[in-house]
Write a protein that holds these residues in place. Structure first.
Motif, PDB file in Angstrom:
ATOM      1  N   GLY A  21       0.799  -1.223   0.000  1.00  0.00           N
ATOM      2  CA  GLY A  21       0.000   0.000   0.000  1.00  0.00           C
ATOM      3  C   GLY A  21       0.828   1.268   0.000  1.00  0.00           C
ATOM      4  N   GLN A  22       2.155   1.118   0.014  1.00  0.00           N
ATOM      5  CA  GLN A  22       3.024   2.284   0.175  1.00  0.00           C
ATOM      6  C   GLN A  22       3.000   3.170  -1.075  1.00  0.00           C
ATOM      7  N   THR A  23       2.983   4.466  -0.855  1.00  0.00           N
ATOM      8  CA  THR A  23       3.026   5.366  -2.012  1.00  0.00           C
ATOM      9  C   THR A  23       4.459   5.508  -2.505  1.00  0.00           C
ATOM     10  N   LEU A  24       4.555   5.983  -3.726  1.00  0.00           N
ATOM     11  CA  LEU A  24       5.882   6.256  -4.285  1.00  0.00           C
ATOM     12  C   LEU A  24       6.604   7.288  -3.415  1.00  0.00           C
ATOM     13  N   LEU A  25       5.867   8.257  -2.925  1.00  0.00           N
ATOM     14  CA  LEU A  25       6.498   9.287  -2.099  1.00  0.00           C
ATOM     15  C   LEU A  25       7.117   8.674  -0.847  1.00  0.00           C
ATOM     16  N   ASP A  26       6.366   7.828  -0.161  1.00  0.00           N
ATOM     17  CA  ASP A  26       6.906   7.211   1.054  1.00  0.00           C
ATOM     18  C   ASP A  26       8.081   6.294   0.719  1.00  0.00           C
ATOM     19  N   ALA A  27       7.998   5.595  -0.410  1.00  0.00           N
ATOM     20  CA  ALA A  27       9.118   4.731  -0.794  1.00  0.00           C
ATOM     21  C   ALA A  27      10.365   5.561  -1.064  1.00  0.00           C
ATOM     22  N   LEU A  28      10.195   6.655  -1.789  1.00  0.00           N
ATOM     23  CA  LEU A  28      11.344   7.521  -2.081  1.00  0.00           C
ATOM     24  C   LEU A  28      11.969   8.020  -0.779  1.00  0.00           C
ATOM     25  N   ARG A  29      11.128   8.519   0.104  1.00  0.00           N
ATOM     26  CA  ARG A  29      11.637   9.208   1.289  1.00  0.00           C
ATOM     27  C   ARG A  29      12.078   8.237   2.382  1.00  0.00           C
ATOM     28  N   ASP A  30      11.249   7.225   2.648  1.00  0.00           N
ATOM     29  CA  ASP A  30      11.496   6.392   3.823  1.00  0.00           C
ATOM     30  C   ASP A  30      12.311   5.145   3.507  1.00  0.00           C
ATOM     31  N   VAL A  31      12.168   4.624   2.285  1.00  0.00           N
ATOM     32  CA  VAL A  31      12.905   3.405   1.938  1.00  0.00           C
ATOM     33  C   VAL A  31      14.231   3.774   1.276  1.00  0.00           C
ATOM     34  N   LEU A  32      14.161   4.650   0.285  1.00  0.00           N
ATOM     35  CA  LEU A  32      15.367   4.980  -0.480  1.00  0.00           C
ATOM     36  C   LEU A  32      16.100   6.200   0.096  1.00  0.00           C
ATOM     37  N   LEU A  33      15.503   6.833   1.105  1.00  0.00           N
ATOM     38  CA  LEU A  33      16.076   8.017   1.759  1.00  0.00           C
ATOM     39  C   LEU A  33      16.371   9.145   0.778  1.00  0.00           C
ATOM     40  N   LYS A  34      15.586   9.192  -0.282  1.00  0.00           N
ATOM     41  CA  LYS A  34      15.667  10.320  -1.208  1.00  0.00           C
ATOM     42  C   LYS A  34      14.652  11.353  -0.740  1.00  0.00           C
ATOM     43  N   THR A  35      15.110  12.208   0.170  1.00  0.00           N
ATOM     44  CA  THR A  35      14.180  13.135   0.820  1.00  0.00           C
ATOM     45  C   THR A  35      14.095  14.487   0.115  1.00  0.00           C
ATOM     46  N   GLY A  36      14.706  14.589  -1.050  1.00  0.00           N
ATOM     47  CA  GLY A  36      14.586  15.831  -1.816  1.00  0.00           C
ATOM     48  C   GLY A  36      13.150  16.096  -2.229  1.00  0.00           C
ATOM     49  N   THR A  37      12.390  15.033  -2.439  1.00  0.00           N
ATOM     50  CA  THR A  37      10.977  15.146  -2.788  1.00  0.00           C
ATOM     51  C   THR A  37      10.189  15.305  -1.489  1.00  0.00           C
ATOM     52  N   LYS A  38       9.396  16.365  -1.397  1.00  0.00           N
ATOM     53  CA  LYS A  38       8.791  16.735  -0.104  1.00  0.00           C
ATOM     54  C   LYS A  38       7.323  16.352  -0.030  1.00  0.00           C
ATOM     55  N   GLU A  39       6.850  16.190   1.199  1.00  0.00           N
ATOM     56  CA  GLU A  39       5.412  16.027   1.401  1.00  0.00           C
ATOM     57  C   GLU A  39       4.844  17.278   2.058  1.00  0.00           C
ATOM     58  N   GLY A  40       3.860  17.882   1.387  1.00  0.00           N
ATOM     59  CA  GLY A  40       3.179  19.023   1.995  1.00  0.00           C
ATOM     60  C   GLY A  40       1.766  18.690   2.405  1.00  0.00           C
ATOM     61  N   CYS A  41       1.168  17.672   1.746  1.00  0.00           N
ATOM     62  CA  CYS A  41      -0.231  17.363   2.070  1.00  0.00           C
ATOM     63  C   CYS A  41      -0.542  15.880   1.987  1.00  0.00           C
ATOM     64  N   GLY A  42       0.074  15.155   1.097  1.00  0.00           N
ATOM     65  CA  GLY A  42      -0.212  13.724   0.960  1.00  0.00           C
ATOM     66  C   GLY A  42      -1.475  13.429   0.178  1.00  0.00           C
ATOM     67  N   THR A  43      -2.153  14.465  -0.314  1.00  0.00           N
ATOM     68  CA  THR A  43      -3.412  14.240  -1.017  1.00  0.00           C
ATOM     69  C   THR A  43      -3.456  14.929  -2.386  1.00  0.00           C
ATOM     70  N   GLY A  44      -2.296  15.260  -2.928  1.00  0.00           N
ATOM     71  CA  GLY A  44      -2.258  15.786  -4.295  1.00  0.00           C
ATOM     72  C   GLY A  44      -2.657  17.244  -4.432  1.00  0.00           C
ATOM     73  N   ASP A  45      -2.719  17.968  -3.326  1.00  0.00           N
ATOM     74  CA  ASP A  45      -3.193  19.347  -3.390  1.00  0.00           C
ATOM     75  C   ASP A  45      -2.087  20.397  -3.372  1.00  0.00           C
ATOM     76  N   CYS A  46      -0.823  19.994  -3.142  1.00  0.00           N
ATOM     77  CA  CYS A  46       0.208  21.029  -2.984  1.00  0.00           C
ATOM     78  C   CYS A  46       1.367  20.915  -3.966  1.00  0.00           C
ATOM     79  N   GLY A  47       1.575  19.760  -4.567  1.00  0.00           N
ATOM     80  CA  GLY A  47       2.610  19.639  -5.588  1.00  0.00           C
ATOM     81  C   GLY A  47       4.039  19.550  -5.083  1.00  0.00           C
ATOM     82  N   ALA A  48       4.242  19.553  -3.760  1.00  0.00           N
ATOM     83  CA  ALA A  48       5.616  19.506  -3.248  1.00  0.00           C
ATOM     84  C   ALA A  48       6.311  18.192  -3.611  1.00  0.00           C
ATOM     85  N   CYS A  49       5.527  17.158  -3.882  1.00  0.00           N
ATOM     86  CA  CYS A  49       6.109  15.843  -4.184  1.00  0.00           C
ATOM     87  C   CYS A  49       6.141  15.567  -5.677  1.00  0.00           C
TER      88      CYS A  49
END
Lengths: 159, 755, 285, 81
Positions: A21-49
């Motif tokens: 169930g993991q999102t690409l964002l969580d995989a990038l940040r938490d699994v691959l530690l590529k934290t350059g991609t940011k989370e601002g909302c988690g619901t597609g409303d802010c574009g930070a990711c």
């Protein structure tokens, strides 16, 4: 259930394990530690990711990691090539297009996607293309100017 | 300081030192830290606006595989309850402690009631579902009229108002009053008097980065926190205070901060993360969801302002009187004091009085938001000023100029103004081509003036001279909008060296002296002063080293343009900073300096904005089509980031004016806790924001700096509202001007024939 | 949450049927994953439909367009002729969310999400689009307006999915348009929406029309009165006012945090009128 | 003698005087003098309010020097964003 994913991220072939169930964002940040991609909302409303998925601009929070099997993902971390900044990155720096900077990765990826299909956008086109990228610091002015300047650079071959 | 002085770096626009990290994704924000043993902490939040917590059953959650710690308010020390009880409920530390996690009552929808730490976010989420809280739902109060009603349920039944003689318990936390002269006398002298009532709704700062931290604790009581905030010393002090830990044992490492606007000047997660870490023996990371940010972090809340202003036929203000009610949320503590102080501040009023009430309601504890309290007050005053100008048939900028505060004017909040740039700012508006540009159908133009104090407060800084002649500057302020660049510019200017030879580091709480938060528009001003002082100390040391080399009296050596010179001359050959730095070891050892100060002489700030709108008469939709912001910055150290503050503040204010608001349902729950329905402006909503920086130097600062970050959010609301009036003939006294509200008012006006 | 990617319609139907409603079909995922994150849904699994060719392609043949239900808004916009023939449909689909959302969001997802405010649905209704459904009991075809039964509710049988939309080839003097009112310029859910498609004769008189309305009732509506108002007349002046009045009269909206019912009634008429003007201009009127 | 101006609400409680002439080298001395004149007032102000001395606002003013001709206002404390 963990799933084995083979994918290409910023040009590098990678394999990783992901919960289904993991999102690409969580995989990038938490699994691959590529934290350059940011989370601002988690619901597609802010574009930070914002990332490119097989050449298409998407929000990484609205893509499942499992969906990128065999796909190619480009993030802000791959924007500079061999240490040379992309014209957008240069213009953002020169134009003071960032204040806090947390929306910047998303803006850069989204703006790059725009310039790839429209190297000579109008101010209005840039504003509408980037309407899904929220910035609360700049009032957008310097971001829009920097994208327009970078577009001119790209057209002029400076990139 | 002479205005003619030529600067090498001040006023230029070099690239910020942290820029590359922020355009390549390398910069580490609050949620970007990880440790190998890390757990994920999550918070259970109240589903009710007001409820007694009868019991919390955590056994099932604790038993879930992967869960390492569960906590409730019972796990936090209740250190300030006694003091709070003795003071009629007024103790900020107690409020903060109870806001971090509810004890006997949940006071708003989103109030933290329990927390867990588990090996993954998903497990932590599942564990939250297993916590069984028994609530007794209590009647709630959500707005000012309800909270003030005679039979209103009380948010805190034991709390009595400050500033009221023999108070009964009520939802008023505080009353205050200020002013000078006798307004009755002033109104008697007036030819025109306008009295209006205004209201605003709760709005959120809307920073893009949710609150986040990572806590590590050791069995001997040490705590390390990586945290995104407007002040890591604030995080250290609050966390240590709430958990009763020695400050020396708490080290807070500042993350990059993804926006704050005042909303990150307090703690929410850190004390919980530290508690969970202590309970589990593991490090704990906590990141708020966007929904949690809206429900549980501090917005600025609703206000009601009753305002009366009198003026002579010649357009001279005679009196002002205002009653301001500001919601402070569940614990009080609104910005009503600043509202009272700023509402009449831009003008010379011979008679003025403002009375403020801080009102408790079942909403999140309010937090600072950019010029806290001032935008709502400016909305009221500047709307009435516009109406007065219209009634007197005087140009609105001329009318303001006739009454504008200047040096020596008795400010409505008490003292006499020192050198300020209010008049110069208004003149720049009057002379700007935008002010006289033609308008089309359904379009209108509004102007408004805004004031903010700006802050000085405490700052520390370090300046280390490196052996290669470069300089490392240590600051205690998180860089929220480019302040590393302005600090580096001032250091390079002082030393007379290349900007690129200065690097600025935001140092952690163990590495630099105490520094107040990045807030109050104070960093370039106050921390800049500390850096200048430390740099001058280093230059003094360098002169002494040169004197030793030359074997002369130190008094004969002075620092010019990056080098030490003997009697200011060219013989012997001056010694450059690089040469002196290289030989520091041979001339007495490494060279560095520290400075710590409470910054004096803060320069008060004024801004005036011009806004053009177009209103769709069939839908009520308002589009901002042109916008110009003018502001006295004292001296713009890095003009791009000064403009950026002006542009960002303008757009935040436009959002506040047009569409931003919290929506609560009948149960007091937030209905729109996300960026889809809490509508901050997007790129296509706004035009370019033109800027004019006025420079009336602040005499108390070596470079003339005034604070710039907060003033820009003060004028936009009335500028937009006045522009909508100009376009439609309808005056709006209630925010926001969302399409449905505008259309309803246009209809009303049409049916009553007044527009 | 389990993830399964299927290659064929049969696999998809079988998989979803077997899960008995506990697994959801995944197209763009822009609604599904956002709702899951917000805690409104918690499916045990998803079946990714994007690799099924029929759902992922746009085919133009003699009957018109066959638009796969999982085709993204961005792909709709890139098609060489669809945007010329059905500009209103493409615009409506492209109003769903940001550029980023456009990279994923599909008309099939927008429809099956069954929101009264779905942007693409009134435009599809106006276009007279048909929906091809495939389920355990085979394939069937229904007009788009019959799919949504209420907020979050569709007529789809368990295991049934939307495979594609069929849009006819428009006549030589035809045009469509979709307009919505949102408080901002982008990134909002429609407060009201109106889709109009119409055909004109050589004299500029309307020969046929369809109007779809969004966010003014529990489901998107087809405004049948539009025919009587527009057909045989020029799309201008009082005719447009009559259309606006009919749209307002048909609206049965609710008050919610996005707007009052009163406002929706008023403004849906304005949107219908303006969309009709654009559609008429496009039709050459 | 410095001119001290009290907040309206406090002035009402302490006899209605808004402006006072007070001798004192710094804010602490002014507060002590105030307290001597109106028992409790100085203590009430100390640590809770800001002070403006000749137009400059100080948040922690206790030892702030006051000149012979200074104008001293007591104000609510401010937060910044």
């Amino acid at each position: 259930m963990k799933r084995h994913i083979s994918t290409t991220i910023d040009g590098e072939a990678l394999e990783f394990l992901s919960e289904d169930g993991q999102t690409l964002l969580d995989a990038l940040r938490d699994v691959l530690l590529k934290t350059g991609t940011k989370e601002g909302c988690g619901t597609g409303d802010c574009g930070a990711c914002s990332v490119m998925l097989d050449g298409r601009l998407v929000c990484a929070c609205l893509v499942l990691a499992a969906e990128v099997e065999g796909a190619s993902v480009e993030t802000v971390e791959g924007l500079a090539e061999a240490g040379e900044l992309h014209p957008l990155q240069k213009r953002f720096l020169e134009g003071a297009a960032l204040q806090c900077g947390v929306c910047t990765p998303g803006f850069l990826v989204a703006a790059k996607a725009l310039l790839e299909i429209n190297p000579d956008p109008s101010e209005k086109e840039v504003r509408y293309w980037l309407a899904g990228n929220l910035c609360r610091c700049t009032g957008y002015d310097k971001i829009i100017r920097s994208v327009l300047d970078a577009a001119a650079d790209v057209r002029g071959g400076a990139g | 300081m002479s205005d003619e002085k030529k600067f090498r770096w001040v006023g230029t626009r070099p690239i910020r030192p942290d820029g590359i990290d922020k355009v390549t994704g390398r910069a580490q924000y609050g949620a970007d830290f990880a440790l190998p043993d890390m757990l994920w902490g999550r918070v259970l939040r109240s589903p009710h606006a007001h409820a007694r917590i009868l019991s919390i059953e955590t056994g099932a959650a604790a038993a879930l595989e992967g869960v390492h710690a569960v906590m409730t308010g019972q796990d936090l020390p209740d250190l300030f309850a006694e003091k709070a009880a003795a003071s009629g409920g007024h103790d900020d530390s107690n409020n903060l402690a109870h806001n971090v996690m509810a004890r006997d009552k949940a006071l708003y929808h989103g109030h933290a009631v329990a927390a867990v730490a588990a090996t993954s976010r998903e497990i932590a989420e599942r564990a939250l579902e297993l916590i069984d809280v028994e609530y007794e739902v209590l009647p709630h109060v959500l707005d000012i009229p309800t909270a003030l009603a005679a039979d209103a349920p009380l948010v805190h039944p034991d709390r009595v108002a400050q500033g009221i003689e023999n108070p009964e318990p009520s939802n008023i936390a505080k009353r205050l009053e200020m002013g000078h002269g006798d307004p009755e006398e002033g109104f008697a002298e007036a030819d025109e008097i306008i009295e209006r009532e205004f209201s605003t709704r709760p709005v959120h700062q809307g920073y893009i980065e949710p609150h986040a931290c990572l806590a590590q604790t050791t069995p001997d009581g040490r705590v390390t926190l990586w945290s995104s905030s407007q002040g890591h010393f604030m995080v250290r002090d609050y966390t240590a205070k709430l958990l009763d830990i020695d400050l020396s044992l708490v080290r807070v490492i500042p993350a990059e901060i993804g926006g704050g606007f005042g909303g990150k000047t307090t703690v929410y997660l850190e004390p919980i993360a530290v508690s969970l870490s202590r309970k589990s023996g593991r490090s704990v990371k906590m990141v708020m969801s966007r929904e949690e940010v809206f429900r549980a972090s501090g917005p600025t809340l609703g206000t009601r302002i009753k305002l009366k202003v009198g003026v002579t036929r010649e357009g001279v203000l005679t009196a002002g009187e205002a009653t301001l009610h500001y919601e402070g949320g569940a614990f009080g503590g609104s910005s009503v004091g600043a509202g009272c102080m700023t509402i009449f501040a831009p003008y010379a009023f011979p008679h003025v009085r403002s009375t403020g009430y801080d009102v408790m309601v079942n909403k999140p504890k309010g937090a600072a938001y950019r010029a806290p309290g001032a935008p709502m007050a400016a909305f009221a005053l500047e709307t009435v000023m516009d109406e007065l100008a219209q009634r007197l048939e005087i140009d609105p900028v001329d009318f303001r100029l006739r009454n504008a505060a200047k040096e020596g004017t008795l400010a409505s909040f008490g003292p006499r103004y020192r050198r300020i740039g209010c008049v110069e700012t208004l003149e720049a508006v009057r002379d700007h081509p935008h002010y006289s540009a033609p308008l089309g159908p359904n379009q209108g133009r509004g102007v408004a003036l805004g004031f903010w104090f700006n802050a000085g407060l405490q700052s520390s800084a370090g300046v280390n001279l490196n052996p290669d002649g470069t300089v490392t500057v240590l600051s205690g302020n998180p860089d929220i909008g480019g302040s590393r660049a302005s600090l580096a510019i001032m250091a390079a200017e002082e030393f007379g060296i290349e900007y690129e030879h200065v690097d600025v580091m935001v140092a952690d709480t163990h590495a630099v002296g105490y520094t107040d938060v990045t807030g109050g528009s104070r960093v370039t001003f106050a921390t800049g002063m500390a850096i200048i002082e430390a740099a001058r100390d280093v230059m003094g040391q360098l002169c002494k080293r040169a004197a030793a080399v030359w074997d002369v009296d130190a008094e004969r050596v002075s620092w010019h343009e990056g080098e030490a010179r003997l009697d200011g001359g060219v013989e012997p050959a001056p010694l450059s900073l690089a040469a002196l730095a290289k030989n520091a070891g041979k001339t007495g050892g490494p060279i560095s300096a520290r400075a710590a100060l409470t910054a004096r002489g803060v320069g008060m700030g004024f801004g005036a904005h011009i806004c053009d709108v177009e209103v769709d008469p069939e839908t009520g939709k308002v589009d901002v089509i042109r916008y110009t912001a003018v502001q006295d910055a004292g001296r713009a150290i890095h003009p791009s980031y000064v403009e950026g503050q002006m542009q960002g503040g303008a757009v935040q204010g436009i959002g506040w004016a047009l569409n931003e608001e919290y929506v609560f349902d009948g149960e007091g729950r937030v209905e729109n806790p996300g960026f889809l329905d809490y509508r901050i402006p997007v790129a296509s909503d706004v035009p370019m924001i033109d800027t004019v920086i006025v420079e009336v130097p602040n005499p108390a600062h070596p470079y003339g700096v005034r604070g710039v970050g907060e003033v820009p959010i003060v004028p936009p609301i009335p500028a937009v509202v006045n522009a909508v009036h100009a376009a439609t003939g309808v005056r709006f006294c209630d925010l926001p001007l969302s399409p449905a509200r505008v259309l309803a008012r246009l209809d009303e006006a049409q049916s009553s024939g007044s527009a | 949450m389990q993830y399964q990617a299927v290659q064929t319609l049969e696999e998809a139907v079988e998989s979803l049927s077997r899960a008995g409603g506990e697994h959801l079909p995944l197209a763009g995922g822009t609604d599904l994953l956002a709702q899951r994150r917000a805690g409104r849904i918690d499916p045990k699994g998803v079946v990714d439909l994007k690799r099924i060719p029929e759902l992922a392609e746009i085919v133009l043949d003699d009957d018109g367009y066959r638009v796969g239900a999982a085709v993204s808004g961005a792909e709709l916009g890139e098609h060489p002729t669809l945007g010329q023939d059905w500009p209103g449909v493409v615009e409506a689909a492209q109003l769903i969310g940001s550029t980023q959302i456009q990279g994923r969001a599909s008309m099939g997802g927008n429809l099956c999400n069954a929101s009264p405010a779905a942007d693409s649905v009134p435009a599809l209704i106006a276009a007279g689009a048909l929906c091809s459904l495939v389920g355990p009991s085979g394939r069937r075809e229904l007009p788009v307006e019959e799919i949504i039964l209420g907020p979050g509710q569709t007529c789809l049988a368990p295991g049934e999915i939307v495979a594609h939309f069929r849009l006819p080839r428009p006549g030589p003097r035809a045009g469509d348009a979709y307009l919505r009112l949102i408080p901002r310029t982008e990134m909002d859910i429609a407060v009201v929406g109106a889709g109009v498609s119409l055909e004109l004769d050589a004299d500029g008189l309307c020969t046929g029309c369809r109007v779809g309305l969004g966010a003014v009732a529990p489901t998107p509506l087809r405004l049948d009165e539009a025919q009587a108002i527009l057909v045989g007349r020029r799309v201008e002046g009082s005719v447009l006012d009559d259309l606006a009045a009919a749209a307002s009269a048909a609206a049965q909206p609710i008050d919610d945090m996005r707007a009052t019912a009163e406002y929706r009634v008023r403004v849906v008429g304005v949107m219908a009128k303006r969309a009709a003007q654009i559609a008429a201009t496009r039709a050459g009127g | 003698m410095a001119r001290v101006i009290l907040p309206q609400a406090l002035a009402d409680r302490f006899g209605g005087e808004v402006q006072l002439e007070i001798e004192g080298r710094n804010v602490r001395a002014l507060l002590a003098a105030l307290d001597a004149r109106y028992p409790g007032l100085g203590q009430e102000l100390e640590g809770k309010v800001a002070v403006a001395i000749d137009g400059e606002i100080h948040n922690d003013p206790l030892l702030e020097p006051v000149e012979e001709q200074s104008e001293v206002h007591f104000l609510p404390r401010l937060a910044g964003g």
